[in-house]
Design an enzyme around this catalytic site. Structure first.
Site, short mmCIF file in Angstrom:
data_model
loop_
_atom_site.label_atom_id
_atom_site.label_comp_id
_atom_site.label_asym_id
_atom_site.label_seq_id
_atom_site.Cartn_x
_atom_site.Cartn_y
_atom_site.Cartn_z
N ARG A 241 0.79 -1.26 0.01
CA ARG A 241 0.08 -0.02 0.06
C ARG A 241 0.96 1.02 -0.11
O ARG A 241 2.10 1.04 0.53
CB ARG A 241 -0.69 0.19 1.31
CG ARG A 241 -2.06 -0.92 1.24
CD ARG A 241 -2.98 -0.55 0.09
NE ARG A 241 -4.29 -1.49 -0.08
CZ ARG A 241 -4.51 -2.39 -0.80
NH1 ARG A 241 -3.35 -2.62 -1.56
NH2 ARG A 241 -5.59 -3.25 -0.73
N GLU A 270 -3.00 7.57 -4.37
CA GLU A 270 -3.57 7.32 -5.55
C GLU A 270 -4.98 7.81 -6.17
O GLU A 270 -5.65 7.79 -5.46
CB GLU A 270 -3.75 5.70 -5.60
CG GLU A 270 -2.49 5.01 -5.54
CD GLU A 270 -2.74 3.52 -5.59
OE1 GLU A 270 -3.93 2.83 -5.70
OE2 GLU A 270 -1.77 2.70 -4.78
N HIS A 288 -0.93 0.31 -10.03
CA HIS A 288 -1.36 -0.77 -9.14
C HIS A 288 -2.12 -2.00 -9.67
O HIS A 288 -3.39 -2.27 -9.60
CB HIS A 288 -2.70 0.16 -8.26
CG HIS A 288 -3.11 -0.66 -7.02
ND1 HIS A 288 -3.60 0.18 -5.79
CD2 HIS A 288 -2.82 -1.82 -6.49
CE1 HIS A 288 -3.59 -0.90 -4.59
NE2 HIS A 288 -3.39 -1.98 -5.03
C1 GLV Z 1 -4.71 -4.81 -4.13
O1 GLV Z 1 -4.10 -4.26 -3.74
C2 GLV Z 1 -5.25 -6.00 -3.22
O2 GLV Z 1 -5.27 -5.49 -1.90
O3 GLV Z 1 -5.98 -6.95 -3.65
#
Ligand code: GLV
Ligand code: GLV
Length: 322
Positions: A241, A270, A288
């Site tokens: 994250r 983001e 991401h």
């Molecule tokens: C993606 O970032 C997830 O947490 O699945």
């Protein structure tokens, strides 16, 4: 027949699964993230029994109150920092996530990020496309070998352990790790060495990769001070994250050469990036997409749908987090 709201289009297999279980499924028609207001409005249109939501949706007490009949919020992600789980417990709403299926995919993307920055893949690609390539040269875009180097893993859960396997078995790297507790699985899988502090990992590793969930205790786990503890020749990889790293401190460190490079799939705010980050050559950026393969996104859709079906049929869902 129950009514289910899905906050954004997901792979059809998940929607079909919900429909085949006899449910009425409404998928948000917006091609984008619903704002808080749009989400609240959408949820108030029907007495929904369940919601399938995404990591880009902020789910808090106000949202739970907007759908009082909803028994479950099924989060289409492994991370669930977007959901106020205390509020969910208070309102007796079940929350589930989609772990496991995306472990290999995220680990492969993490390895790709690491190789991309150390072998200067993205930079080389930009170089060629900019018309700057005029032939082989002994000193052109020299990278860094990984064999025999030390990979430092922060967070040795499923994903961190899989990254360790790829790095140790595939690339011949030595593995050290920090986690809140020692993990025998990673030690027996790759002979990883446990370090008692984050600092020890940062000081020793040639590449540091972060695989912790976002919690109050992991916010800015990597900050200016800790970046300064890393080797000047080291790289930092993040597919967890964005808020785990102080991104403006990292941008500064990359500019000043405090560390050699970084490869990031996630960002602090983001889809915005810290000013100056995208202008740097010594950083690889992906939007991401670490879990974004056809196979995995389909499986995530099935798991998220199954959790809803289980709860609506009175069964305990497999991946309950609240
Ligand atoms: C993606 O970032 C997830 O947490 O699945
Ligand atoms: C997430 O799935 C993790 O445990 O690393």
């Amino acid at each position: 027949m129950a009514s289910i709201f899905v906050t954004r289009k997901i792979p059809e297999i998940g929607i079909t699964k919900l429909k085949n279980a006899g449910h009425d499924v409404v998928v948000s028609e917006k091609d984008g993230v619903l704002s808080k207001k749009e989400l609240l409005t959408s949820l108030s249109l029907k007495p929904y029994d369940a919601v399938l939501c995404l990591l880009t949706d902020t789910i808090d007490a106000e949202v739970f109150e907007a759908v009082p009949a909803a028994k479950i919020f099924s989060n289409y992600a492994v991370g669930f920092n977007n959901i106020d789980t205390d509020a969910a417990r208070e309102k007796n709403v079940v929350v589930t996530n989609t772990p496991g299926v995306l472990t290999d995919t995220v680990a492969e993307h993490t390895a790709a990020l690491m190789l991309s920055i150390t072998s200067r893949i993205a930079e080389g690609d930009r170089f060629i496309r900019a018309g700057r390539y005029d032939g082989w040269a002994p000193l052109l875009l020299l990278g860094t070998d990984l064999k025999g180097k030390t990979l430092g893993i922060l967070g040795a859960g499923r994903i961190g352990t899989r990254v360790a396997e790829i790095a140790a078995h595939g690339l011949g790297m030595k593995i050290i790790y920090y986690d809140i507790k020692e993990n025998e699985a990673i030690e027996s899988a790759v002979g990883a060495t446990f370090k008692k502090t984050v600092e020890e990992v940062l000081k020793e590793a040639d590449v540091v990769t972060v695989h912790v969930p976002l919690l109050d205790s992991t916010r800015h786990l990597i900050n200016k001070e800790r970046l300064a503890m890393m080797k000047q020749s080291a790289y930092l990889i993040n597919s967890s994250r964005g808020k785990v790293i102080d991104e403006s401190a990292l941008t500064e460190a990359l500019k000043e050469g405090t560390i050699k490079g970084a490869a990031l799939d996630v960002f602090e705010d983001e889809p915005k990036l810290s000013p100056g980050l995208a202008a740097l050559e010594n950083v690889v950026l992906t939007p991401h997409i670490a879990s974004a393969t056809e196979e995995t996104r389909g499986k995530m859709a099935e798991i998220a749908a199954q959790a809803i079906i289980d709860v609506l049929e009175g069964r305990e869902p497999e991946h309950r987090v609240a």
